[in-house]
Write a protein that holds these residues in place. Sequence first.
Motif, short mmCIF file in Angstrom:
data_model
loop_
_atom_site.label_atom_id
_atom_site.label_comp_id
_atom_site.label_asym_id
_atom_site.label_seq_id
_atom_site.Cartn_x
_atom_site.Cartn_y
_atom_site.Cartn_z
N LEU A 45 0.84 -1.20 0.00
CA LEU A 45 0.00 0.00 0.00
C LEU A 45 0.88 1.25 0.00
O LEU A 45 0.62 2.21 -0.75
N LEU A 46 1.92 1.25 0.83
CA LEU A 46 2.84 2.39 0.87
C LEU A 46 3.56 2.58 -0.47
O LEU A 46 3.77 3.71 -0.91
N VAL A 47 3.94 1.47 -1.11
CA VAL A 47 4.59 1.56 -2.42
C VAL A 47 3.67 2.26 -3.40
O VAL A 47 4.06 3.22 -4.09
N ARG A 48 2.42 1.82 -3.46
CA ARG A 48 1.51 2.39 -4.46
C ARG A 48 1.12 3.82 -4.11
O ARG A 48 0.94 4.66 -4.99
N GLN A 49 1.01 4.14 -2.80
CA GLN A 49 0.66 5.51 -2.41
C GLN A 49 1.79 6.49 -2.71
O GLN A 49 1.54 7.62 -3.15
N ALA A 50 3.02 6.07 -2.49
CA ALA A 50 4.16 6.93 -2.82
C ALA A 50 4.28 7.11 -4.33
O ALA A 50 4.52 8.22 -4.82
N ALA A 51 4.07 6.02 -5.07
CA ALA A 51 4.14 6.10 -6.54
C ALA A 51 3.03 6.99 -7.09
O ALA A 51 3.22 7.71 -8.08
N ALA A 52 1.87 6.96 -6.43
CA ALA A 52 0.71 7.74 -6.90
C ALA A 52 0.99 9.25 -6.86
O ALA A 52 0.43 10.00 -7.67
N ILE A 53 1.84 9.68 -5.95
CA ILE A 53 2.21 11.11 -5.88
C ILE A 53 2.78 11.57 -7.21
O ILE A 53 2.59 12.71 -7.63
N PHE A 54 3.44 10.66 -7.90
CA PHE A 54 4.11 11.00 -9.17
C PHE A 54 3.31 10.51 -10.39
O PHE A 54 3.84 10.40 -11.50
N GLY A 55 2.03 10.19 -10.15
CA GLY A 55 1.14 9.84 -11.26
C GLY A 55 1.27 8.41 -11.76
O GLY A 55 0.79 8.10 -12.85
N ILE A 56 1.90 7.54 -10.97
CA ILE A 56 2.05 6.13 -11.37
C ILE A 56 0.77 5.37 -10.99
O ILE A 56 0.41 5.34 -9.81
N PRO A 57 0.08 4.76 -11.96
CA PRO A 57 -1.13 4.00 -11.63
C PRO A 57 -0.82 2.79 -10.74
O PRO A 57 0.28 2.21 -10.83
N ALA A 58 -1.78 2.40 -9.91
CA ALA A 58 -1.58 1.30 -8.96
C ALA A 58 -1.05 0.02 -9.61
O ALA A 58 -0.14 -0.61 -9.06
N PRO A 59 -1.59 -0.42 -10.78
CA PRO A 59 -1.08 -1.68 -11.37
C PRO A 59 0.42 -1.64 -11.67
O PRO A 59 1.10 -2.66 -11.59
N GLN A 60 0.95 -0.44 -11.99
CA GLN A 60 2.37 -0.33 -12.32
C GLN A 60 3.25 -0.38 -11.07
O GLN A 60 4.47 -0.56 -11.16
N ALA A 61 2.66 -0.22 -9.91
CA ALA A 61 3.42 -0.29 -8.65
C ALA A 61 3.28 -1.66 -7.98
O ALA A 61 3.89 -1.91 -6.95
N LEU A 62 2.49 -2.55 -8.59
CA LEU A 62 2.16 -3.81 -7.92
C LEU A 62 3.36 -4.75 -7.78
O LEU A 62 3.56 -5.35 -6.72
N ALA A 63 4.18 -4.87 -8.82
CA ALA A 63 5.31 -5.81 -8.76
C ALA A 63 6.28 -5.43 -7.65
O ALA A 63 6.73 -6.29 -6.89
N ALA A 64 6.58 -4.15 -7.53
CA ALA A 64 7.48 -3.70 -6.45
C ALA A 64 6.82 -3.93 -5.09
O ALA A 64 7.49 -4.33 -4.13
N GLY A 65 5.52 -3.70 -5.01
CA GLY A 65 4.79 -3.96 -3.77
C GLY A 65 4.83 -5.43 -3.39
O GLY A 65 5.00 -5.78 -2.22
N LEU A 66 4.69 -6.29 -4.38
CA LEU A 66 4.76 -7.74 -4.13
C LEU A 66 6.12 -8.14 -3.61
O LEU A 66 6.23 -8.99 -2.72
N ALA A 67 7.16 -7.54 -4.16
CA ALA A 67 8.52 -7.87 -3.73
C ALA A 67 8.69 -7.55 -2.24
O ALA A 67 9.22 -8.36 -1.48
N VAL A 68 8.24 -6.36 -1.82
CA VAL A 68 8.35 -6.00 -0.40
C VAL A 68 7.51 -6.95 0.45
O VAL A 68 7.94 -7.38 1.53
N GLU A 69 6.33 -7.29 -0.02
CA GLU A 69 5.45 -8.17 0.76
C GLU A 69 6.06 -9.56 0.92
O GLU A 69 5.94 -10.18 1.98
N MET A 70 6.73 -10.06 -0.12
CA MET A 70 7.38 -11.37 -0.01
C MET A 70 8.52 -11.34 1.01
O MET A 70 8.70 -12.29 1.77
N VAL A 71 9.27 -10.24 1.02
CA VAL A 71 10.32 -10.10 2.03
C VAL A 71 9.69 -10.06 3.42
O VAL A 71 10.17 -10.71 4.36
N HIS A 72 8.61 -9.31 3.57
CA HIS A 72 7.90 -9.23 4.85
C HIS A 72 7.40 -10.61 5.28
O HIS A 72 7.60 -11.02 6.44
#
Length: 300
Positions: A56-83
């Motif tokens: 959620l934090l990945v996509r919210q930070a990306a959204a500040i710069f106009g990045i749509p949520a689907p484009q932030a999903l892979a990076a978000g998944l990577a953090v979640e797998m580490v978590h």
Amino acid sequence: MYDFSTDIADCAAAVEAALAQQLDSNTLSGPGPSPSRLVDAMRHGSLAGGKRLRPLLVRQAAAIFGIPAPQALAAGLAVEMVHCYSLVHDDLPAMDDDDLRRGRPTVHKAYDEATAILAGDALLTHAFALLADPACHPDPSVRIRLVSELAAGSGAGGMVGGQMRDIEGEQAGLSPEDISTMQAMKTGALIRASVRLGAILGGADARALSVLTHYAEAAGRAFQLADDILDVTATSEAMGKATGKDAAHGKQTLVATLGLEGARARLAQTVNDALSSLRTFGPKADGLRATVRYFASREH
């Protein structure tokens, strides 16, 4: 108008679906076929639970710069797998020795200790494969920055080092400053990495990245303070895991040193610090504002 409840639910659903797709025998196979018991244990440790706050934090930070949520999903998944890997390993008898996680048996209870260790290893490894994939971002130099960022947040100077400091603190005791350092590494470093990953995806300049880093570090402190308070005040049923274990294990927390009311006052101050750092972004950062407020107000 920004709606936090919609955002967090949408993110959790997207992460759950994408994790289920990634944690599949065919996707995880490399030179050889991935063992089904290992994949099942990885799924047990990752699926059907969790609020997915780091993606959620990945996509919210990306959204500040106009990045749509689907484009932030892979990076978000990577953090979640580490978590998720960190939780699987934290629950092991040699670490926190927990039988329950999210109201279900922990991986080492549902399978066995060796399988839980390997499941965590595999989740950690696959996280970096996600960041290295062109589907994450078309520019290889951006992907390299993402890999470096997550490695820094999750390694010896980040989450893993924080866990080591936590273990050492049970024997030696820690000063309030040492506790803050330990928590900034153990919990805060991955929250910091999540926000920075989103900013890097969005092409943030040095100033914007610095501002968001300040927010992320304060948000990480708020999350950990709230967690320590909940360990004292919440029931095991509400948390889906054992509570009251920090005191029982001699774990060093700011609640133990500041007292409950002192910790609550520090939490309010920390949330204000996080919020004040976002002024420069205006309404674009409403998601990040809502998340740090949620960190402080959550009940489980």
